[in-house]
Design a protein around this motif. Structure first.
Motif, PDB file in Angstrom:
ATOM      1  N   GLU A   1     137.039 -84.315  73.241  1.00 47.11           N
ATOM      2  CA  GLU A   1     137.543 -84.241  74.619  1.00 47.11           C
ATOM      3  C   GLU A   1     137.509 -82.805  75.153  1.00 47.11           C
ATOM      4  OE1 GLU A   1     140.544 -88.083  74.146  1.00 47.11           O
ATOM      5  OE2 GLU A   1     141.337 -86.060  73.926  1.00 47.11           O
ATOM      6  N   ARG A   2     137.834 -81.866  74.291  1.00 46.11           N
ATOM      7  CA  ARG A   2     137.791 -80.468  74.737  1.00 46.11           C
ATOM      8  C   ARG A   2     136.362 -80.010  74.985  1.00 46.11           C
ATOM      9  NH1 ARG A   2     140.186 -77.432  70.219  1.00 46.11           N
ATOM     10  NH2 ARG A   2     139.715 -75.569  71.430  1.00 46.11           N
ATOM     11  N   ALA A   3     135.419 -80.521  74.204  1.00 42.77           N
ATOM     12  CA  ALA A   3     134.012 -80.167  74.430  1.00 42.77           C
ATOM     13  C   ALA A   3     133.534 -80.701  75.783  1.00 42.77           C
ATOM     14  CB  ALA A   3     133.143 -80.710  73.291  1.00 42.77           C
ATOM     15  N   VAL A   4     133.964 -81.909  76.122  1.00 39.74           N
ATOM     16  CA  VAL A   4     133.613 -82.482  77.427  1.00 39.74           C
ATOM     17  C   VAL A   4     134.197 -81.606  78.537  1.00 39.74           C
ATOM     18  CG1 VAL A   4     134.100 -84.416  78.996  1.00 39.74           C
ATOM     19  CG2 VAL A   4     133.337 -84.862  76.644  1.00 39.74           C
ATOM     20  N   GLU A   5     135.459 -81.268  78.386  1.00 34.60           N
ATOM     21  CA  GLU A   5     136.118 -80.457  79.406  1.00 34.60           C
ATOM     22  C   GLU A   5     135.443 -79.090  79.534  1.00 34.60           C
ATOM     23  OE1 GLU A   5     140.396 -80.066  79.105  1.00 34.60           O
ATOM     24  OE2 GLU A   5     140.340 -79.576  81.254  1.00 34.60           O
ATOM     25  N   ALA A   6     135.076 -78.505  78.393  1.00 29.82           N
ATOM     26  CA  ALA A   6     134.438 -77.182  78.426  1.00 29.82           C
ATOM     27  C   ALA A   6     133.071 -77.253  79.114  1.00 29.82           C
ATOM     28  CB  ALA A   6     134.304 -76.635  76.999  1.00 29.82           C
ATOM     29  N   ALA A   7     132.338 -78.344  78.876  1.00 27.18           N
ATOM     30  CA  ALA A   7     131.032 -78.499  79.543  1.00 27.18           C
ATOM     31  C   ALA A   7     131.231 -78.555  81.062  1.00 27.18           C
ATOM     32  CB  ALA A   7     130.326 -79.754  79.033  1.00 27.18           C
ATOM     33  N   LEU A   8     132.275 -79.257  81.489  1.00 29.37           N
ATOM     34  CA  LEU A   8     132.568 -79.326  82.927  1.00 29.37           C
ATOM     35  C   LEU A   8     132.991 -77.960  83.458  1.00 29.37           C
ATOM     36  CD1 LEU A   8     134.550 -82.699  83.006  1.00 29.37           C
ATOM     37  CD2 LEU A   8     132.196 -82.316  83.778  1.00 29.37           C
ATOM     38  N   ASN A   9     133.832 -77.278  82.687  1.00 29.17           N
ATOM     39  CA  ASN A   9     134.282 -75.938  83.109  1.00 29.17           C
ATOM     40  C   ASN A   9     133.110 -74.972  83.213  1.00 29.17           C
ATOM     41  OD1 ASN A   9     136.896 -76.790  83.259  1.00 29.17           O
ATOM     42  ND2 ASN A   9     137.498 -75.975  81.253  1.00 29.17           N
ATOM     43  N   ALA A  10     132.075 -75.213  82.399  1.00 30.47           N
ATOM     44  CA  ALA A  10     130.891 -74.349  82.451  1.00 30.47           C
ATOM     45  C   ALA A  10     129.997 -74.690  83.645  1.00 30.47           C
ATOM     46  CB  ALA A  10     130.113 -74.465  81.141  1.00 30.47           C
ATOM     47  N   GLY A  11     130.415 -75.678  84.437  1.00 25.52           N
ATOM     48  CA  GLY A  11     129.664 -76.000  85.658  1.00 25.52           C
ATOM     49  C   GLY A  11     128.542 -76.996  85.457  1.00 25.52           C
ATOM     50  N   ILE A  12     128.483 -77.608  84.281  1.00 33.23           N
ATOM     51  CA  ILE A  12     127.419 -78.585  84.003  1.00 33.23           C
ATOM     52  C   ILE A  12     127.773 -79.914  84.676  1.00 33.23           C
ATOM     53  CG2 ILE A  12     126.177 -79.789  82.158  1.00 33.23           C
ATOM     54  CD1 ILE A  12     125.853 -76.725  82.113  1.00 33.23           C
ATOM     55  N   ARG A  13     126.811 -80.481  85.430  1.00 31.97           N
ATOM     56  CA  ARG A  13     127.096 -81.698  86.188  1.00 31.97           C
ATOM     57  C   ARG A  13     125.919 -82.669  86.186  1.00 31.97           C
ATOM     58  NH1 ARG A  13     131.238 -79.328  86.183  1.00 31.97           N
ATOM     59  NH2 ARG A  13     132.654 -78.794  87.905  1.00 31.97           N
ATOM     60  N   THR A  14     126.207 -83.933  85.914  1.00 33.32           N
ATOM     61  CA  THR A  14     125.224 -84.967  86.230  1.00 33.32           C
ATOM     62  C   THR A  14     125.338 -85.270  87.727  1.00 33.32           C
ATOM     63  OG1 THR A  14     126.908 -86.472  85.377  1.00 33.32           O
ATOM     64  CG2 THR A  14     124.957 -86.117  83.996  1.00 33.32           C
ATOM     65  N   ALA A  15     124.383 -86.060  88.232  1.00 33.48           N
ATOM     66  CA  ALA A  15     124.292 -86.246  89.685  1.00 33.48           C
ATOM     67  C   ALA A  15     125.556 -86.836  90.302  1.00 33.48           C
ATOM     68  CB  ALA A  15     123.094 -87.138  90.012  1.00 33.48           C
ATOM     69  N   ASP A  16     126.218 -87.739  89.599  1.00 34.77           N
ATOM     70  CA  ASP A  16     127.386 -88.423  90.169  1.00 34.77           C
ATOM     71  C   ASP A  16     128.562 -87.498  90.427  1.00 34.77           C
ATOM     72  OD1 ASP A  16     127.343 -88.292  87.280  1.00 34.77           O
ATOM     73  OD2 ASP A  16     129.228 -89.401  87.298  1.00 34.77           O
ATOM     74  N   ILE A  17     128.604 -86.354  89.724  1.00 36.50           N
ATOM     75  CA  ILE A  17     129.720 -85.419  89.912  1.00 36.50           C
ATOM     76  C   ILE A  17     129.223 -84.050  90.388  1.00 36.50           C
ATOM     77  CG2 ILE A  17     131.412 -86.470  88.340  1.00 36.50           C
ATOM     78  CD1 ILE A  17     130.374 -84.670  86.116  1.00 36.50           C
ATOM     79  N   MET A  18     127.987 -84.033  90.880  1.00 30.77           N
ATOM     80  CA  MET A  18     127.384 -82.767  91.310  1.00 30.77           C
ATOM     81  C   MET A  18     128.156 -82.174  92.488  1.00 30.77           C
ATOM     82  SD  MET A  18     125.214 -80.533  90.658  1.00 30.77           S
ATOM     83  CE  MET A  18     124.678 -79.061  91.515  1.00 30.77           C
ATOM     84  N   GLN A  19     128.344 -80.862  92.439  1.00 27.31           N
ATOM     85  CA  GLN A  19     128.980 -80.141  93.538  1.00 27.31           C
ATOM     86  C   GLN A  19     128.170 -78.882  93.812  1.00 27.31           C
ATOM     87  OE1 GLN A  19     132.472 -80.242  90.885  1.00 27.31           O
ATOM     88  NE2 GLN A  19     133.672 -80.258  92.760  1.00 27.31           N
ATOM     89  N   PRO A  20     128.276 -78.332  95.039  1.00 32.63           N
ATOM     90  CA  PRO A  20     127.527 -77.124  95.374  1.00 32.63           C
ATOM     91  C   PRO A  20     127.812 -76.003  94.378  1.00 32.63           C
ATOM     92  CG  PRO A  20     128.720 -77.968  97.296  1.00 32.63           C
ATOM     93  CD  PRO A  20     129.114 -78.815  96.143  1.00 32.63           C
ATOM     94  N   GLY A  21     126.763 -75.295  93.982  1.00 32.61           N
ATOM     95  CA  GLY A  21     126.947 -74.135  93.112  1.00 32.61           C
ATOM     96  C   GLY A  21     127.006 -74.482  91.632  1.00 32.61           C
ATOM     97  N   LYS A  22     127.005 -75.768  91.297  1.00 33.20           N
ATOM     98  CA  LYS A  22     127.053 -76.159  89.890  1.00 33.20           C
ATOM     99  C   LYS A  22     125.643 -76.401  89.357  1.00 33.20           C
ATOM    100  CE  LYS A  22     131.527 -76.138  90.119  1.00 33.20           C
ATOM    101  NZ  LYS A  22     132.215 -74.897  89.761  1.00 33.20           N
ATOM    102  N   THR A  23     125.561 -76.595  88.043  1.00 34.18           N
ATOM    103  CA  THR A  23     124.262 -76.754  87.404  1.00 34.18           C
ATOM    104  C   THR A  23     123.944 -78.233  87.172  1.00 34.18           C
ATOM    105  OG1 THR A  23     124.778 -74.723  86.210  1.00 34.18           O
ATOM    106  CG2 THR A  23     122.871 -76.001  85.436  1.00 34.18           C
ATOM    107  N   PRO A  24     122.946 -78.759  87.911  1.00 36.54           N
ATOM    108  CA  PRO A  24     122.615 -80.182  87.725  1.00 36.54           C
ATOM    109  C   PRO A  24     121.873 -80.402  86.406  1.00 36.54           C
ATOM    110  CG  PRO A  24     121.110 -79.188  89.325  1.00 36.54           C
ATOM    111  CD  PRO A  24     122.076 -78.108  88.912  1.00 36.54           C
ATOM    112  N   VAL A  25     122.272 -81.409  85.676  1.00 38.40           N
ATOM    113  CA  VAL A  25     121.564 -81.723  84.422  1.00 38.40           C
ATOM    114  C   VAL A  25     121.300 -83.225  84.324  1.00 38.40           C
ATOM    115  CG1 VAL A  25     122.533 -79.804  83.071  1.00 38.40           C
ATOM    116  CG2 VAL A  25     123.738 -82.005  83.145  1.00 38.40           C
ATOM    117  N   SER A  26     120.423 -83.568  83.395  1.00 39.47           N
ATOM    118  CA  SER A  26     120.115 -84.971  83.096  1.00 39.47           C
ATOM    119  C   SER A  26     121.159 -85.520  82.128  1.00 39.47           C
ATOM    120  CB  SER A  26     118.739 -85.042  82.443  1.00 39.47           C
ATOM    121  OG  SER A  26     118.788 -84.323  81.215  1.00 39.47           O
ATOM    122  N   THR A  27     121.013 -86.784  81.809  1.00 37.41           N
ATOM    123  CA  THR A  27     121.868 -87.403  80.790  1.00 37.41           C
ATOM    124  C   THR A  27     121.762 -86.618  79.485  1.00 37.41           C
ATOM    125  OG1 THR A  27     121.340 -89.527  81.807  1.00 37.41           O
ATOM    126  CG2 THR A  27     122.384 -89.605  79.636  1.00 37.41           C
TER     127      THR A  27
END
Ligand code: IPM
Ligand code: MG
Length: 373
Positions: free
Chosen positions: A328-354
Motif C-alpha cells: 500500500e505504501r508503494a502504491v501511495e509513493a508511486a502516486l506521490n511521485a506523480g505517476i498516473r494512468t489515464a483515469d487519474i491523470m492531472q495536469p503536470g503529472k507523468t502519464p504512464v501505461s498499465t
C-alpha cells in the motif's frame, strides 16, 4: 514455517488480465525480497471461460476455488457476450463463486490518497482524508431471492420477477462482521435499508438494532434510508465510518463511494465467508471496477485496484500486515511521485501505461525496502 499459501488467480475478461499481470510482478517481488511465497494456480472465469468451456465457471474451477486459501479475481463481462443466454453470462461466474463459497461479507473501503485530492469531482474539503468502509451483504437479497425469472402471461405479455428476501441469520452474520470492523476503526456503524417501504428492510433494521443492544452496545449505531445515504455520500461523506447494507443497495452505494475518491480504478474489495474452527475464512479479493471492455488490451487501464486487492488479501487471508502495508505504501509513493494512468491523470503529472504503473510500484517497493526502518 507456515505451509505454502494456496492462491487461485482468476483474471477473467477485459482489463482483468492486464491488471493481473502487474500483480504477478508484485507477487514475484515479494517472493524474491521478502520470502513471501505462494502456490499459484490460474483458471478461467467469465467470458474467457465461456469461450473455452461454454460456461462462465466450470465445476473444476469452482472446486479449485473451494480448496484455495484465497482467490484473486480480475473482472468479468463485455459486449462480446451480450447475446449469451442469461444463465451463461460472464457475471454468473462471479455470482456463483460468491454464492457457492458462501462469501457473505463484502468489504469495500473507500479512502482517498492525498495525491489524488484533485482527481475527485467533489470539492477537496468534502473528500480530504476520506476513509469509509462499506460492508455489503453478498450472497442474499434480490440477487439470489426466489422466485425469479421471466414468464409469459396468458395474454401473451411478459412479466419479470425478482425477490428481495433476508432471514434473521443472514442479517445477523453480516452485521456481526460490520460491528467487529467498526470496533477496530472509529466505532461508528450506519445501517442502511428502506425500512419505510420494504418489510425486508424493516426486519433488517430491527435485527441490527437487536444485535447492537445485546452484543455491541459501545458501537455508535445509526440507521439510514438508502436514498438518503446516496445523498449523504456526495453531500458529506466524512460523516461515515462503516456502512452496513444489503446486496443491491451495497452495489449502488459502493460505486458512488468509490467515485468520491477520484476513480473506480483505485478501489479494492474483499469478500469473506464464515471463519471455521481454525479461524480460516474462504475469501475472494477483487477490484470494485468492472472489465472496462472499451479500454481493454490497450495497456492503459489502472492496475492499482487489483494491486490493492492483493494487499487486502495479504492482510485478511494471510495475516501479513507488514507486507500489506508495504504494498500500500508503494502504491501511495508511486502516486506521490506523480505517476498516473489515464483515469487519474492531472495536469503536470507523468502519464504512464498499465505496465508503467507496475514499473513504478516495483521501483517504490525497491526503494521502501532499502530504507532503514
Ligand atoms: C460488483 C459488480 C457485480 C455486482 C456484477 C459484475 C455482477 O457490479 O461487484 O459490484 O453487481 O455485484
Ligand atoms: Mg457493482
Amino acid at each position: 514455517m507456515p505451509g505454502k499459501r494456496r492462491l487461485l488467480i482468476l483474471a477473467g475478461d477485459g482489463i482483468g488480465p492486464e491488471s493481473m499481470r502487474q500483480v504477478r510482478r508484485v507477487i514475484d517481488w515479494l517472493s524474491r525480497n521478502r520470502a513471501v511465497d505462494f502456490d499459484i494456480e490460474e483458471g478461467l472465469v467469465g467470458g474467457a471461460a465461456y469461450d473455452v468451456h461454454g460456461t462462465p465457471l466450470t465445476d473444476a474451477t469452482l472446486d479449485r476455488a473451494m480448496r484455495a486459501d484465497a482467490v484473486l479475481f480480475g473482472a468479468v463481462g463485455g459486449p462480446k457476450w451480450d447475446s449469451v443466454p442469461f444463465a451463461k453470462k460472464p457475471e454468473r461466474g462471479l455470482l456463483r463463486l460468491r454464492k457457492d463459497l458462501d462469501l457473505f461479507a463484502n468489504l469495500r473501503p473507500a479512502f482517498l490518497f492525498d495525491a489524488l485530492l484533485d482527481a475527485s469531482t467533489l470539492k477537496p474539503e468534502i473528500v480530504r482524508g476520506l476513509d469509509l468502509l462499506i460492508v455489503r451483504e453478498l450472497t442474499g437479497g434480490v440477487y439470489f431471492g426466489l422466485p425469479r425469472g421471466i414468464e409469459t402471461l396468458p395474454d401473451g405479455s411478459r412479466r419479470g420477477v425478482n425477490t428481495q428476501v433476508y432471514t434473521t441469520a443472514e442479517i445477523d452474520r453480516v452485521a456481526r462482521v460490520a460491528f467487529e470492523l467498526a470496533g477496530k476503526r472509529r466505532g461508528k456503524l450506519c445501517s442502511v435499508e428502506k425500512a419505510n417501504v420494504m418489510e425486508s428492510g424493516q426486519l433488517w433494521r430491527e435485527e441490527v438494532q437487536k444485535l447492537h443492544d445485546s452484543s455491541y452496545p459501545r458501537i455508535e449505531l445509526s440507521h439510514m434510508y438508502a436514498d438518503n445515504c446516496a445523498m449523504q455520500l456526495v453531500r458529506a461523506p466524512k460523516q461515515f465510518d462503516v456502512i452496513l447494507t444489503d446486496n443491491l443497495f451495497g452495489d449502488l452505494l459502493s460505486d458512488c463511494a468509490a467515485m468520491l475518491t477520484g476513480s473506480l480504478g483505485m478501489l479494492p474489495s474483499a469478500s469473506l465467508g464464515q471463519a471455521d474452527g481454525s479461524g480460516r475464512r474462504r475469501a475472494l479479493y477483487e477490484p470494485v471496477h468492472g472489465s472496462a471492455p472499451d479500454i481493454a488490451g490497450k495497456d492503459i487501464a489502472n492496475p492499482l485496484a487489483t494491486v490493492l486487492s492483493f494487499a487486502m488479501m495479504l492482510r485478511y487471508s494471510f495475516d501479513l500486515e507488514e507486507d500489506a502495508r508495504l504494498v500500500e505504501r508503494a502504491v501511495e509513493a508511486a502516486l506521490n511521485a506523480g505517476i498516473r494512468t489515464a483515469d487519474i491523470m492531472q495536469p503536470g503529472k507523468t502519464p504512464v501505461s498499465t505496465t508503467g504503473m507496475g514499473d513504478a510500484v516495483l521501483r517504490e517497493l525497491d526503494r521502501l525496502s532499502a530504507e532503514p526502518t
